[in-house]
Design a protein around this motif. Structure first.
Motif, PDB file in Angstrom:
ATOM      1  N   GLU A 128       0.835  -1.201   0.000  1.00  7.48           N
ATOM      2  CA  GLU A 128       0.000   0.000   0.000  1.00  7.48           C
ATOM      3  C   GLU A 128       0.873   1.255   0.000  1.00  7.48           C
ATOM      4  OE1 GLU A 128      -2.702  -0.091   3.203  1.00  7.48           O
ATOM      5  OE2 GLU A 128      -3.710  -1.940   2.575  1.00  7.48           O
ATOM      6  N   GLY A 129       0.409   2.265  -0.719  1.00  6.48           N
ATOM      7  CA  GLY A 129       1.121   3.530  -0.793  1.00  6.48           C
ATOM      8  C   GLY A 129       2.382   3.489  -1.619  1.00  6.48           C
ATOM      9  N   ARG A 173      -4.164   2.892  -1.692  1.00  8.40           N
ATOM     10  CA  ARG A 173      -3.969   4.246  -1.168  1.00  8.40           C
ATOM     11  C   ARG A 173      -3.031   5.056  -2.073  1.00  8.40           C
ATOM     12  NH1 ARG A 173      -3.268   2.985   5.338  1.00  8.40           N
ATOM     13  NH2 ARG A 173      -5.301   1.952   5.605  1.00  8.40           N
ATOM     14  N   SER A 174      -3.445   5.131  -3.346  1.00  6.21           N
ATOM     15  CA  SER A 174      -2.701   5.935  -4.317  1.00  6.21           C
ATOM     16  C   SER A 174      -3.653   6.953  -4.920  1.00  6.21           C
ATOM     17  CB  SER A 174      -2.105   5.033  -5.400  1.00  6.21           C
ATOM     18  OG  SER A 174      -1.437   5.805  -6.373  1.00  6.21           O
TER      19      SER A 174
END
Length: 622
Positions: free
Chosen positions: A38-39, A520-521
């Motif tokens: 994530e991220g 989470r982009s």
């Protein structure tokens, strides 16, 4: 190339702290987007690949739509004069106690289209007589082979003692019906067998198109007109269906198709249960020892579900073809196109969505309880089904191409009829036509899987690339050397391909939007939304620019063709084709009619003259 050399390495090294095994020992989940943390800043690679794929697909779709539109117009202008261009199919003819349907058609079109109306051909109910005529024609073909070796033999009749002949070939068609028709050309039961449908012939293509598109009556259920299909494309058995029943039939068949889709959830749920090893061991405890073996584990969870699903899917095309027949389609191409759409919807729903959103039937129905959760649910589910889709491409795609080349089903049927039933078929009756309703949905399904997995699980793309390459070679060979085109649809299947490809693109972008949200982009998510809007706008442009040509013929082209016919003196030749083109139950086939003498050919030629057949301008009757 973009997904294999850019997206795949990003997926593989998505977890920096992960210790990798040898590549051949890794699971397929490592090569999916689910392995990216994530991220991660590397999600821009997935967004860039999505843009490249979407833009490339739109450019290719535009040029392909433009090319096929040109080919359709060239087919209309370059083909020889077709009776269907001058013919209108009329349904919903009102019943009158004082006139027959034929008289009503003649009176109506002579009144409202006096300058362009030529004549008409009534449609009759297909009954026992028509079946007997077909049987007689088959019997003649059998006797024709022994006719040169046989002589006219006379023998005493067992009942009256008179002399009888073995068989006799009549010299012309008129001789066979001379004593069975009345003065006005109508047989005794002709009026009773008339259906409220007729083929109406016009002098020009433009007049036929105008008559087909104009509302003929203040009651839309009466005098319903449409351009007639090609003579070989007519599905005669559905012409006797009253037009008032058509809408009800379509509604009933669509409800039946939807019900069949939900009934099919049972085998699909069973198939997906095989992929869940823990649930399978819990449901069947005696299989725990067998499933611990590595080979059996891979066989049951990997290959067996795809095989079982494919076997169940073989029942879908015949069922959908039956539904399309019951709808009341008046042409074989319309029936096959309707079946193609039904099979396509069915396949996408059951093979893609139901398998992606696997689980119990209750869970499958509750997944879509909230529309906002659809991208998230698909984003979570698609990467986990990479193994199943890869196996499905190998088992259904590659195996179907081998079966297509071998034609195993047709071969077994031919062997059974020839050696078991001892039936010798005429080669012309055994010609195969391309199964659009089975092959087009399969190709579009693989296209959907390729688009959706391109960014999520790109390892499936080499298998799909090999499939499409082999499919191009196989279908090219089959179309050129195996299948026979009995009628032309004029490229009307292409809008189905275009719309499904656009749907696949939009679905891929929505799934990517959900994945970018899960990972989470926000930057990648923000760039995906304009791409979705651009794809929808592109589809709307194509719908406005190209789609009308596939629904209606341009008046400019038709008028120019009519003028060319007048300049080249082909009008009389076209009119001579009217009478024999739409013959519902011909008295004799061409080879039977040519069995007579040279004088018979002269009689036949004169019998096809519209003036000799129809001196007063009325429609001809068999």
């Amino acid at each position: 190339m973009i997904c294999i050399f850019l997206v795949l390495p990003v997926n593989y090294y998505g977890q920096e702290e992960m210790l990798h095994k040898q590549i051949h020992a890794e699971s397929l989940e490592v090569f999916t987007i689910g392995n990216v943390k994530e991220g991660s800043k590397w999600l821009w690679a997935h967004c860039l690949a999505l843009y490249v794929i979407s833009c490339s697909a739109c450019v290719l779709l535009y040029f392909e739509y433009k090319s096929i539109t040109k080919m359709r117009l060239a087919h209309i202008t370059g083909s020889p004069p077709n009776p269907s261009h001058f013919t209108v199919l009329v349904r919903g003819i009102p019943w009158s106690p004082d006139h027959s349907y034929s008289d009503s058609v003649e009176k109506f079109f002579s009144t409202y289209y006096p300058a362009s109306y030529v004549s008409h051909q009534m449609v009759y109910q297909a009954g026992t007589v028509d079946k007997l005529m077909k049987d007689a024609e088959k019997m003649y073909r059998m006797l024709k082979t022994i006719e040169p070796q046989c002589k006219m033999r006379s023998m005493p009749c067992c009942l009256c003692g008179g002399m009888t002949h073995s068989f006799k070939v009549l010299n012309n068609e008129a001789e066979s019906v001379k004593s069975k028709t009345s003065v006005d050309g109508l047989q005794p039961t002709q009026r009773e067998k008339e259906c409220p449908a007729a083929f109406v012939f016009f002098r020009t293509r433009y007049a036929a198109v105008v008559a087909a598109q104009v509302l003929q009556s203040s009651n839309p259920m009466l005098w319903v007109t449409q351009l007639a299909p090609e003579p070989d494309d007519v599905y005669w058995s559905n012409l006797s269906i009253p037009y008032k029943q058509v809408w009800l039939r379509k509604l009933a068949t669509r409800l039946g198709a939807i019900a069949f889709m939900f009934v099919f959830l049972v085998p699909v749920t069973f198939v997906q249960g095989l992929t869940q090893l823990d649930q399978l061991s819990h449901a069947f405890p005696f299989l725990k020892g067998i499933l611990k073996q590595k080979f059996m584990n891979r066989l049951v969870t990997g290959y067996l579900p795809s095989v079982i699903l494919i076997l169940f899917l073989y029942t879908v095309p015949p069922t959908m073809m039956l539904f399309s027949t019951m709808e009341g389609n008046v042409s074989r191409s319309e029936r096959k196109r309707s079946a193609c759409i039904k099979v396509l919807y069915f396949t996408i729903w059951n093979v893609f969505f139901v398998n992606v959103l696997s689980g119990s039937v209750i869970r499958q129905l509750s997944v879509f309880s909230s529309v906002r959760d659809i991208p998230i649910q698909l984003a979570k589910a698609v990467p986990t089904q990479a193994t199943f889709f890869t196996t499905y491409v190998l088992s259904s795609g590659w195996a179907s191409l081998s079966c297509e080349v071998i034609q195993l089903f047709a071969l077994l049927c031919n062997v059974f009829r020839k050696f078991i039933l001892r039936i010798e078929d005429d080669p012309s009756n055994c010609a195969l036509t391309f199964p659009h309703h089975t092959e087009i949905p399969r190709l579009l399904l693989f296209g959907l899987i390729g688009f959706t997995c391109s960014v999520m699980a790109p390892l499936i793309l080499p298998f799909l690339l090999v499939y499409f390459f082999l499919a191009f070679l196989v279908y090219r060979n089959q179309i050129l050397h195996v299948y026979v085109s009995k009628y032309e649809s004029g490229g009307k299947f292409w809008p189905i391909v275009h719309n499904t490809t656009i749907f696949s693109l939009v679905l891929t972008q929505i799934i990517a939007l959900g994945v970018f949200g899960i990972k989470r982009s926000p930057v990648a998510s923000g760039f995906t939304i304009p791409l979705i809007l651009f794809t929808l706008l592109f589809n709307e442009y194509c719908r406005q620019r190209f789609s009308p040509v596939f629904k209606r013929s341009p008046a400019q082209v038709l008028i120019e063709m009519d003028r060319q016919d007048e300049q080249w003196g082909r009008v009389d030749e076209i009119y001579n084709q009217f009478r024999s083109a739409y013959c519902q139950a011909p008295l004799f086939s061409l080879d039977l009619s040519t069995a007579g003498s040279t004088g018979h050919h002269k009689d036949k030629k004169s019998s096809q003259d519209p003036e000799s057949l129809n001196p007063v301008g009325r429609s001809s009757h068999f």
